[in-house]
Design a protein around this motif. Structure first.
Motif, PDB file in Angstrom:
ATOM      1  N   HIS A  74       0.821  -1.217   0.000  1.00 56.14           N
ATOM      2  CA  HIS A  74       0.000   0.000   0.000  1.00 56.14           C
ATOM      3  C   HIS A  74       0.856   1.269   0.000  1.00 56.14           C
ATOM      4  O   HIS A  74       0.427   2.304  -0.525  1.00 56.14           O
ATOM      5  CB  HIS A  74      -0.946  -0.016   1.204  1.00 56.14           C
ATOM      6  N   ARG A  75       2.054   1.189   0.563  1.00 58.15           N
ATOM      7  CA  ARG A  75       2.962   2.341   0.467  1.00 58.15           C
ATOM      8  C   ARG A  75       3.355   2.582  -0.986  1.00 58.15           C
ATOM      9  O   ARG A  75       3.404   3.726  -1.446  1.00 58.15           O
ATOM     10  CB  ARG A  75       4.205   2.097   1.315  1.00 58.15           C
ATOM     11  N   ALA A  85       8.399   7.291 -10.270  1.00 61.85           N
ATOM     12  CA  ALA A  85       9.810   7.127  -9.914  1.00 61.85           C
ATOM     13  C   ALA A  85       9.958   6.842  -8.420  1.00 61.85           C
ATOM     14  O   ALA A  85      10.754   5.973  -8.017  1.00 61.85           O
ATOM     15  CB  ALA A  85      10.596   8.376 -10.293  1.00 61.85           C
ATOM     16  N   ASP A  86       9.202   7.567  -7.590  1.00 59.25           N
ATOM     17  CA  ASP A  86       9.255   7.318  -6.143  1.00 59.25           C
ATOM     18  C   ASP A  86       8.717   5.925  -5.807  1.00 59.25           C
ATOM     19  O   ASP A  86       9.254   5.236  -4.942  1.00 59.25           O
ATOM     20  CB  ASP A  86       8.448   8.380  -5.397  1.00 59.25           C
ATOM     21  N   ALA A  87       7.643   5.533  -6.490  1.00 56.38           N
ATOM     22  CA  ALA A  87       7.088   4.203  -6.256  1.00 56.38           C
ATOM     23  C   ALA A  87       8.088   3.116  -6.649  1.00 56.38           C
ATOM     24  O   ALA A  87       8.241   2.109  -5.946  1.00 56.38           O
ATOM     25  CB  ALA A  87       5.787   4.038  -7.035  1.00 56.38           C
ATOM     26  N   ALA A  91       9.764   0.282  -4.163  1.00 56.19           N
ATOM     27  CA  ALA A  91       9.722  -1.143  -4.488  1.00 56.19           C
ATOM     28  C   ALA A  91      11.127  -1.732  -4.548  1.00 56.19           C
ATOM     29  O   ALA A  91      11.361  -2.867  -4.124  1.00 56.19           O
ATOM     30  CB  ALA A  91       9.003  -1.355  -5.816  1.00 56.19           C
ATOM     31  N   LYS A  92      12.069  -0.959  -5.062  1.00 58.58           N
ATOM     32  CA  LYS A  92      13.458  -1.433  -5.140  1.00 58.58           C
ATOM     33  C   LYS A  92      14.055  -1.599  -3.753  1.00 58.58           C
ATOM     34  O   LYS A  92      14.790  -2.564  -3.496  1.00 58.58           O
ATOM     35  CB  LYS A  92      14.280  -0.446  -5.962  1.00 58.58           C
ATOM     36  N   ALA A 105       8.516  -4.726 -11.283  1.00 58.39           N
ATOM     37  CA  ALA A 105       8.694  -5.220 -12.645  1.00 58.39           C
ATOM     38  C   ALA A 105       8.009  -4.323 -13.672  1.00 58.39           C
ATOM     39  O   ALA A 105       8.496  -4.156 -14.795  1.00 58.39           O
ATOM     40  CB  ALA A 105       8.149  -6.645 -12.752  1.00 58.39           C
ATOM     41  N   SER A 106       6.889  -3.727 -13.306  1.00 60.57           N
ATOM     42  CA  SER A 106       6.189  -2.820 -14.220  1.00 60.57           C
ATOM     43  C   SER A 106       6.532  -1.357 -13.971  1.00 60.57           C
ATOM     44  O   SER A 106       6.549  -0.553 -14.912  1.00 60.57           O
ATOM     45  CB  SER A 106       4.677  -3.024 -14.104  1.00 60.57           C
ATOM     46  N   LEU A 107       6.827  -1.012 -12.712  1.00 63.50           N
ATOM     47  CA  LEU A 107       7.120   0.381 -12.394  1.00 63.50           C
ATOM     48  C   LEU A 107       8.438   0.849 -12.996  1.00 63.50           C
ATOM     49  O   LEU A 107       8.620   2.045 -13.255  1.00 63.50           O
ATOM     50  CB  LEU A 107       7.160   0.576 -10.871  1.00 63.50           C
TER      51      LEU A 107
END
Length: 260
Positions: A74-75, A85-87, A91-92, A105-107
Motif C-alpha cells: 500500500h505504500r 519514480a518514487d514508487a 519497491a526497489k 517489474a512494471s514500475l
C-alpha cells in the motif's frame, strides 16, 4: 496435611540430574522403538530429516513474507499516485519482499503501454510463484514415498516373522523371533504413515498460502494497473492528442496562408 507436606517435599527434592536422566531414558526409548523398524527405518529417517528441513525453510519464508507485505504494497500504491519514480524506488528498497519485486517489474518501465505494463507484472508473478512453490515437490515425494517405504518394511517384517515360525521343528515355533518380526512390521508402517501425514499437512498449508498470495497479487496488480491507466497513461495520451491536434491546426493555418 502430612500427605501434602510429603508431596511438596518430594516435588522439591527432584534434582536437575533426575530430569537429564529422564530425558536420556525417553530418547533411548524412542531410538529403540525406531530401531525395531528394521532396515527400512534408514530411508525413512532420511525422508523425515528432508521433510523437517523443508518445513523449517518454508516456515521462515512464509513468516517473513507475511510480516509487512500489506504495508509495503500500500505504500507503493500510494506513492504511485504522485510519482512513478518514487514508487519504483520504494519497491526497489523493499526488494526482499515478493510483492515489491512484482510491482517493480512494471514500475521500472519507461512510459509503457497498458499491455506491456500488465505483461511485466504477469511475468514477475510467475517467477515469484515458482519461488513460493519451492519444496512442494519434496513434500509431495514424502507423501507418496513414506507409506510405500512403510509397506516395504511391513513386508520384510512379516518375512522375518514367518522365518521364525519353525512349526515342524523339534523345538516348535520361536515366538520371540515372531514377535520381533511383527514389531518390525508395525513400526515401519506407523513411521511411514506419520511421515506422510506430517508432509501432507505441511504441503496443504503451503498450497493454501500460495492460493492466498495468488489472489492478493491479482488485487494489488489490478489496483496498480488502474492507477497507471487513470493517472498517468490516459492523461499522457490526452496531452499527446491535444499536441497533435494543435500541430494539425497550425499546419492547416500555414497552408491556408500560403494558398492566399
Amino acid at each position: 496435611m502430612i500427605h501434602s507436606s510429603l508431596s511438596a517435599s518430594s516435588i522439591h527434592s527432584v534434582s536437575p540430574q533426575d530430569y537429564l536422566t529422564r530425558d536420556f531414558i525417553m530418547s533411548t526409548t524412542l531410538f529403540e522403538a525406531a530401531a525395531k523398524g528394521g532396515l527400512m527405518m534408514f530411508p525413512m529417517a532420511a525422508l523425515s530429516v528432508a521433510t523437517l528441513a523443508c518445513t523449517l525453510d518454508r516456515t521462515v519464508f512464509w513468516a517473513g513474507l507475511y510480516k509487512n507485505e500489506d504495508q509495503i504494497a500500500h505504500r507503493i500504491l500510494e506513492a504511485a499516485r504522485y510519482s512513478l519514480a518514487d514508487a519504483n524506488q520504494l519497491a526497489k528498497e523493499a526488494g526482499a519482499q515478493p510483492i515489491a519485486r512484482f510491482m517493480q517489474a512494471s514500475l521500472k518501465l519507461v512510459n509503457p503501454s497498458p499491455e506491456s505494463f500488465r505483461l511485466a507484472m504477469e511475468t514477475a508473478s510467475e517467477q515469484e510463484f515458482e519461488k513460493m512453490g519451492k519444496g512442494n515437490k519434496l513434500l509431495e515425494t514424502a507423501v507418496a514415498l513414506a507409506p510405500l517405504i512403510g509397506l516395504l518394511g511391513t513386508v520384510t517384517g512379516l518375512m522375518h516373522t514367518f522365518s521364525g515360525l519353525d512349526m515342524g521343528g523339534p523345538g516348535g515355533a520361536d515366538t520371540s523371533k515372531a514377535a520381533e518380526g511383527i514389531g518390525e512390521a508395525l513400526t515401519a508402517t506407523a513411521a511411514g504413515m506419520i511421515v506422510a501425514i506430517i508432509a501432507m499437512v505441511i504441503l496443504r498449508v503451503c498450497v493454501s498460502f500460495e492460493s492466498q498470495q495468488l489472489s492478493y497479487f491479482a488485487t494489488i496488480g489490478g489496483e496498480l494497473e488502474l492507477i497507471y491507466r487513470e493517472l498517468w497513461y490516459e492523461p499522457r495520451m490526452a496531452e499527446q492528442a491535444k499536441a497533435i491536434a494543435s500541430l494539425e491546426r497550425n499546419y492547416e493555418d500555414d497552408r491556408a496562408l500560403v494558398d492566399q
